[in-house]
Design a protein around this motif. Structure first.
Motif, mmCIF file in Angstrom:
data_model
loop_
_atom_site.group_PDB
_atom_site.id
_atom_site.type_symbol
_atom_site.label_atom_id
_atom_site.label_comp_id
_atom_site.label_asym_id
_atom_site.label_seq_id
_atom_site.Cartn_x
_atom_site.Cartn_y
_atom_site.Cartn_z
ATOM 1 N N ILE A 168 -3.359 13.026 33.815
ATOM 2 C CA ILE A 168 -3.470 13.821 32.589
ATOM 3 C C ILE A 168 -4.330 15.042 32.905
ATOM 4 O O ILE A 168 -5.423 14.910 33.457
ATOM 5 N N GLU A 169 -3.833 16.203 32.553
ATOM 6 C CA GLU A 169 -4.527 17.465 32.813
ATOM 7 C C GLU A 169 -4.457 18.353 31.575
ATOM 8 O O GLU A 169 -3.580 18.184 30.728
ATOM 9 N N GLY A 170 -5.325 19.334 31.534
ATOM 10 C CA GLY A 170 -5.221 20.409 30.550
ATOM 11 C C GLY A 170 -5.191 19.955 29.099
ATOM 12 O O GLY A 170 -4.439 20.506 28.296
ATOM 13 N N VAL A 171 -5.998 18.967 28.765
ATOM 14 C CA VAL A 171 -6.046 18.495 27.377
ATOM 15 C C VAL A 171 -6.841 19.513 26.556
ATOM 16 O O VAL A 171 -7.990 19.794 26.856
ATOM 17 N N ARG A 172 -6.203 20.051 25.544
ATOM 18 C CA ARG A 172 -6.882 21.005 24.671
ATOM 19 C C ARG A 172 -6.453 20.764 23.231
ATOM 20 O O ARG A 172 -5.280 20.537 22.947
ATOM 21 N N ILE A 173 -7.417 20.882 22.352
ATOM 22 C CA ILE A 173 -7.202 20.750 20.919
ATOM 23 C C ILE A 173 -7.665 22.051 20.266
ATOM 24 O O ILE A 173 -8.739 22.569 20.599
ATOM 25 N N HIS A 174 -6.872 22.569 19.340
ATOM 26 C CA HIS A 174 -7.249 23.797 18.632
ATOM 27 C C HIS A 174 -8.613 23.577 17.978
ATOM 28 O O HIS A 174 -8.898 22.503 17.445
ATOM 29 N N SER A 175 -9.448 24.595 17.975
ATOM 30 C CA SER A 175 -10.835 24.452 17.506
ATOM 31 C C SER A 175 -10.936 23.907 16.085
ATOM 32 O O SER A 175 -11.841 23.130 15.787
ATOM 33 N N ASP A 176 -10.011 24.268 15.200
ATOM 34 C CA ASP A 176 -10.139 23.761 13.835
ATOM 35 C C ASP A 176 -9.507 22.381 13.645
ATOM 36 O O ASP A 176 -9.480 21.865 12.535
ATOM 37 N N GLU A 177 -9.053 21.751 14.733
ATOM 38 C CA GLU A 177 -8.513 20.386 14.684
ATOM 39 C C GLU A 177 -9.408 19.392 15.421
ATOM 40 O O GLU A 177 -9.151 18.195 15.388
ATOM 41 N N ARG A 178 -10.446 19.897 16.086
ATOM 42 C CA ARG A 178 -11.314 18.995 16.850
ATOM 43 C C ARG A 178 -12.019 18.039 15.902
ATOM 44 O O ARG A 178 -12.462 18.412 14.830
ATOM 45 N N GLY A 179 -12.099 16.775 16.315
ATOM 46 C CA GLY A 179 -12.719 15.751 15.499
ATOM 47 C C GLY A 179 -11.762 15.117 14.494
ATOM 48 O O GLY A 179 -12.158 14.239 13.743
ATOM 49 N N SER A 180 -10.504 15.523 14.513
ATOM 50 C CA SER A 180 -9.528 15.024 13.540
ATOM 51 C C SER A 180 -8.783 13.778 14.006
ATOM 52 O O SER A 180 -8.004 13.214 13.250
ATOM 53 N N GLY A 181 -8.984 13.384 15.273
ATOM 54 C CA GLY A 181 -8.230 12.264 15.830
ATOM 55 C C GLY A 181 -7.020 12.713 16.634
ATOM 56 O O GLY A 181 -6.332 11.894 17.244
ATOM 57 N N LEU A 182 -6.761 14.000 16.655
ATOM 58 C CA LEU A 182 -5.608 14.524 17.376
ATOM 59 C C LEU A 182 -5.712 14.275 18.879
ATOM 60 O O LEU A 182 -4.721 13.912 19.522
ATOM 61 N N GLY A 183 -6.902 14.457 19.440
ATOM 62 C CA GLY A 183 -7.082 14.198 20.875
ATOM 63 C C GLY A 183 -6.734 12.763 21.227
ATOM 64 O O GLY A 183 -6.068 12.491 22.232
#
Length: 150
Positions: free
Chosen positions: A85-100
């Motif tokens: 797994i590489e390059g995991v990124r979450i949009h800044s306004d979605e961080r902490g939402s469980g998306l990761g």
């Protein structure tokens, strides 16, 4: 999570992916959102390789997350196939939402579907929050990594 789709990245997703890659202190130093040419060439290479899975998480027609999953057949570990797994990124306004968590769970499920015996990832030594996140998901810091810049 409401209306979330995880799908293969397409050409139109590249600007949003690159923006997320560049949206932190490390990425800001190594990414160039102003010139998408190398990223478009990379997407073409990735799309042509069946062992490469560049995916995006989309909510309400907006790319809000991404990761790359690479499936690597191997000889060691009795011919085990592993995934990276590489390059995991979450949009800044979605961080902490469980998306990761959802993205990583997708990658682990896809790895199982492809008969991988091991899922591995690396994380920059300075990303201590990411390290805690991966440990919460069951990953262990089992190796010391090395890189050689070419």
């Amino acid at each position: 999570m409401k209306d979330l789709e995880i799908r293969a990245a397409v050409l139109e997703d590249v600007p949003a992916i690159v923006a997320m890659l560049a949206d932190d202190p490390l990425g800001a130093r190594r990414e160039s959102p102003g010139d998408l040419t190398p990223y478009l060439a990379a997407l073409a290479r990735l799309s042509a390789d069946p062992n490469q899975h560049l995916v995006v998480a989309v909510r309400e027609d907006r790319v809000v997350g991404t990761l790359q999953l690479t499936v690597v057949p191997g000889l060691s570990r009795m011919g085990a196939t592993r995934s990276i797994i590489e390059g995991v990124r979450i949009h800044s306004d979605e961080r902490g939402s469980g998306l990761g968590t959802q993205l990583i769970e997708w990658a682990v499920a896809e790895s199982r579907r492809q008969d991988c015996q091991l899922v591995q990832l690396t994380s920059d030594a300075t990303r201590t929050d990411a390290h805690r996140f991966y440990e919460r998901l069951g990953f262990s810091a089992s190796h010391v990594g090395f890189k050689l810049q070419l």
